[in-house]
Design an enzyme around this catalytic site. Structure first.
Site, short mmCIF file in Angstrom:
data_model
loop_
_atom_site.label_atom_id
_atom_site.label_comp_id
_atom_site.label_asym_id
_atom_site.label_seq_id
_atom_site.Cartn_x
_atom_site.Cartn_y
_atom_site.Cartn_z
N ASP A 1 3.49 10.62 -3.02
CA ASP A 1 4.78 10.89 -2.39
C ASP A 1 4.54 11.47 -1.00
O ASP A 1 3.54 12.15 -0.78
CB ASP A 1 5.59 11.88 -3.22
CG ASP A 1 5.99 11.33 -4.57
OD1 ASP A 1 6.32 10.12 -4.64
OD2 ASP A 1 5.97 12.08 -5.56
N ASP B 1 10.62 5.16 -4.69
CA ASP B 1 11.71 6.00 -5.18
C ASP B 1 13.01 5.68 -4.45
O ASP B 1 14.10 5.67 -5.06
CB ASP B 1 11.37 7.47 -4.99
CG ASP B 1 10.15 7.90 -5.79
OD1 ASP B 1 9.91 7.32 -6.86
OD2 ASP B 1 9.44 8.82 -5.33
#
Length: 202
Positions: free
Chosen positions: A146, A180
């Site tokens: 991420d 995401d």
């Protein structure tokens, strides 16, 4: 929309997602020491997600393996949903685009979980190496990369506020990736444009 166009959406998102992750993984050190402030409210910050959304971890020796296998089963189901929606001919483009986005995002994070543990070394205190001889994990035990961080504002809760009164908070505190974003956008389309997405199936 044709199946070819749907697959093209999936491919483009997967490509952008994986290129961004590989770049971040090989050019950023884990945590705040490697942070880049694009603006006061947008930062690039490498972290690695051990489990599900918001860093949730399934406990136990086989927790991570179970999560990865579950993701694989889910992606298979979403892939069939996409194929079936296109083959039915009467499904709306809203639905097909939404499913394509969700499939691409889920598949992008699965690639991390399945492969990254054996092709990267860790990012703690140094830049990670791609195709290293000393990987940080094993098959199906990789960590999801991420990097997108939007701390829009921060402050303290009022003292009278229940449970969190006086505590410091930061909004938006989640750190996420392109996959995401694709999943969230796909789900958002299904929620906001629900009638348009499913009207042909009623």
């Amino acid at each position: 929309m044709s199946l070819r166009k749907a697959y093209l959406i999936v491919f483009i998102i997967l490509l952008v997602d994986q290129l961004s992750k590989i770049y971040i993984k090989t050019n950023f050190v884990y945590g705040e020491s490697g942070q880049i402030d694009v603006t006061s409210w947008f930062k690039i910050l490498l972290i690695e997600n051990e489990g599900m959304a918001w860093g949730t971890v399934i406990p136990g020796l086989y927790g991570k393996l179970f999560l990865t296998v579950f993701r694989l089963v889910a992606v298979t189901g979403i892939g069939y949903w996409l194929w079936d929606s296109v083959e039915r001919k009467h499904s709306s483009n809203y639905l097909i685009v939404a499913i394509s986005l969700i499939l691409a995002g889920a598949f992008g994070n699965i690639i991390d979980s399945v492969f990254y543990g054996v092709i990267f070394d860790d990012s703690y205190g140094h830049l990670a190496t791609l195709f290293t001889e000393k990987p940080y994990g094993t098959w199906f035990h990789g960590k999801v990369v991420d990097m997108l961080y939007f701390p829009l504002f921060e402050g303290n809760w009022p003292e009278w506020f229940p449970f969190w009164g006086g505590q410091h908070f930061k909004f938006f505190n989640a750190i996420f990736n392109i996959a995401d974003v694709a999943i969230s956008t796909g789900v958002g389309i299904l929620i906001v444009f629900n009638k348009k997405a499913f009207h042909h199936q009623h």
